[in-house]
Design an enzyme around this catalytic site. Structure first.
Site, short mmCIF file in Angstrom:
data_model
loop_
_atom_site.label_atom_id
_atom_site.label_comp_id
_atom_site.label_asym_id
_atom_site.label_seq_id
_atom_site.Cartn_x
_atom_site.Cartn_y
_atom_site.Cartn_z
N GLU B 61 0.81 -1.21 0.00
CA GLU B 61 0.00 0.00 0.00
C GLU B 61 0.85 1.27 0.00
O GLU B 61 0.46 2.28 -0.58
CB GLU B 61 -0.95 0.01 1.21
N PHE B 86 -5.91 0.05 5.53
CA PHE B 86 -4.68 0.09 4.74
C PHE B 86 -4.60 1.34 3.87
O PHE B 86 -3.56 1.62 3.28
CB PHE B 86 -4.57 -1.18 3.88
#
Lengths: 281, 318
Positions: B61, B86
């Site tokens: 991410e 995330f």
């Protein structure tokens, strides 16, 4: 052909700029900046296809450069100013209140030449890859360059980006690691050993080259060789050997000048070692 | 109390997926990135139709946020997709430096926000994301309430130049807003006018507020319900106009009591028109595994909690 003598003169002048800027505000990062003077002078004078007078963030149809280890802003600011991105005189404002020349580079104050903020380490490779993808989507054949510290490779995001670049075949990027072997707390191999960098980047799918970063002719040669390696399905990585503090004897051979400014006497000595060439700011 | 018939029951993430696919067709500069959650984010349609503009980045991410920031350089409009946890907490510094501080036109699209993610439990149930995102200068923060509104919001944010955090969820919930609604960023939506209390709700809590409003009406309490789909910039005028009339407020959100809509409303009231305010939010605790509805009840963000908060707020009026 590049005028090597003129480039060397600019390198010396950039070194003067770096130590003067850092001394004036008693803060900043001279060590890494000095070590990368040749790289920046070669890149901005001979390599980049760019338009300093008409800077845009988008930089369409230009080569782009991203500095990931933003703390070496003094060398970048000096070379940007001497390339015509902003008035040379503005180097006087480095790190002072209301300046566009923030301690770490940023777009926030609108400084021409900077396309993303950096300073918190490990982020610049991802950004450079995104910009490289946009070049491809836009059908441009221009290249993206990025510079990273060696200590910065301890950040996990670098390796996320490394994996992504190779898996997606991003071959219009030339990244360089400033491999000076030093970081704030000491030698990189003592702080957290990077191991075999060549093997690591090769294993991550990059086309890896080596370059002496403190020899202007070798830097020019290396960057041109890197250009030849683009467009072949792999991202290109240059492991560039440099000396932190290069050109100022008492700053070399140690990590101690990573982020410390010289005092008045030290400044005098540094300037004696690097006499004025193309004019102080 | 205005009536809102349930058109169907759908997940807000599917509204995002549909909106994104339409944007792909309408705007060639729209690109999308996903960190190994294409199915969960409902990004399949975009990926299938525009594979050259879709980037699977894998489970990374931080890299996704950086690549998205870079894609804006040269004019692309990237939409990132992963879970809210995330999309924010994991990558706060990447968003802060490479996107927000750098003023990049990235649309951070976050699914599975809050408790209603359900059985996966507290590791994934982020309740701090609105707070983190609204603290970032220049960040627009949007939390639509149903499928239709999420789709409309997805399509609206492409026209806004600058970073946006778009928050939506996993469960199927009543879809009750207009299919053809005009989504205006920063403009609160008057769900139902009332005189005794102002309920400022966002996300899944808007429907809970409507349910509460109906029950309160049976008891003779007239609740004004306002959907604050944009938490930043906040529609301060709508909040003040309402509370000047009702003299008390309830904020309702699927978020921690700290840092979210409640705090934002409180700031407006304390500066301009101090009035009693009660908070329907999770009280400084982590969630746990369970069915979404059971979790909302256990953690105090259900219809009954809205009703109790309304009564408390009204009782505190001087």
């Amino acid at each position: 052909m590049a005028d090597i003598a003129a480039l060397k003169d600019q390198v010396t002048q950039v070194r003067r700029d770096i130590v003067r800027m850092v001394h004036a505000v008693n803060s900043g990062h001279p060590g890494g900046s000095l070590g990368c003077a040749e790289y920046f002078v070669a890149l901005y004078n001979e390599i980049l296809r760019h338009d300093p007078e008409n800077f845009t963030i988008d930089g369409k149809n230009e080569d782009l450069f991203f500095l990931s280890n933003g703390h070496i802003s003094p060398v970048w600011y000096s070379v940007l100013a001497r390339s015509g991105y902003f008035p040379l005189d503005e180097l006087k404002t480095f790190r002072k209140i209301d300046t566009r020349l923030q301690g770490h580079p940023t777009t926030h104050e609108g400084l021409p030449g900077v396309r993303v903020a950096s300073g918190s380490l490990g982020q610049g490779l991802s950004v450079a890859l995104g910009a490289a993808l946009t070049k491809k989507l836009n059908g441009e054949d221009r290249l993206v360059y990025s510079l990273h510290g060696d200590g910065e490779l301890q950040e996990g995001q670098i390796w996320e980006a490394a994996m992504f670049a190779a898996a997606r075949g991003i071959d219009n990027i030339i990244s360089t690691i400033d491999y000076n072997g030093r970081q704030i707390d000491g030698d990189v191999e003592d702080v957290l050993d990077l191991g075999d960098l060549d093997a690591k980047w090769t294993a991550f799918g990059w086309d890896v080259m080596h370059m002496d970063g403190n020899d202007i002719e070798k830097v020019l040669e290396g960057l041109k060789e890197a250009q030849n390696r683009t467009g072949k399905g792999k991202p290109v990585m240059i492991i560039m050997r440099t000396e932190m503090g290069n050109g100022v004897d008492f700053m070399m051979g140690s990590h101690k000048w990573h982020g410390v400014a010289p005092n008045d006497e030290q400044l005098e000595s540094a300037l004696e070692q690097n006499p004025e060439t193309i004019g102080d700011y | 109390m205005k009536d809102y018939p349930i058109q169907n029951v759908k997940d807000t993430r599917s509204g995002f997926g549909e909106g994104l696919a339409e944007l792909g067709k309408e705007n060639p500069d729209v690109v999308a990135l996903c960190a190994d959650l294409i199915g969960s984010l409902k990004m399949n349609a975009f990926q299938d139709a525009y594979p050259e503009r879709f980037f699977q980045v894998g489970i990374s991410e931080a890299n996704m946020m950086g690549v998205a920031a870079g894609l804006t350089i040269g004019g692309k409009i990237p939409f990132t997709g992963t879970f809210a946890n995330f999309s924010t907490g994991r990558v706060y510094d990447q968003i802060r430096q490479s996107i927000a501080y750098s003023g990049k036109n990235v649309k951070i699209c976050a699914s599975h926000a809050g408790l209603t993610l359900g059985e996966d439990g507290a590791t994934h149930q982020i309740l701090e994301d609105l707070g983190m995102m609204r603290m970032l200068p220049g960040m627009t923060v949007i939390n639509p309430c149903d499928f239709n509104q999420t789709k409309a919001a997805t399509k609206a944010i492409v026209k806004h130049e600058g970073p946006v955090y778009l928050r939506f969820g996993r469960p199927k919930v009543p879809n009750f807003t207009a299919v053809d609604q005009k989504f205006e960023i920063g403009k609160a939506w008057m769900v139902s006018e009332g005189t005794d209390v102002s309920i400022f709700a966002t996300g899944h809590l808007v429907w809970k507020a409507i349910e509460a409003g109906k029950l309160l009406a049976e008891e003779g309490i007239s609740a004004e319900i306002i959907n604050i789909h944009t938490i930043k910039p906040l529609d301060e005028k709508a909040i003040l106009d309402s509370v000047r009339k009702t003299k008390c407020a309830v904020s309702a959100e699927e978020h921690m009591v700290n840092g979210g809509l409640g705090d934002a409303v409180s700031q407006v009231l304390s500066r301009n028109f101090p009035a009693p305010q009660e908070y329907v939010a999770v009280n400084d605790t982590f969630g746990e595994s369970g069915k979404p509805e059971a979790l909302m009840t256990k953690y105090g963000i259900d219809t009954a909690n809205v009703i109790n908060a309304v009564k408390k707020a009204i009782a505190r009026k001087s």
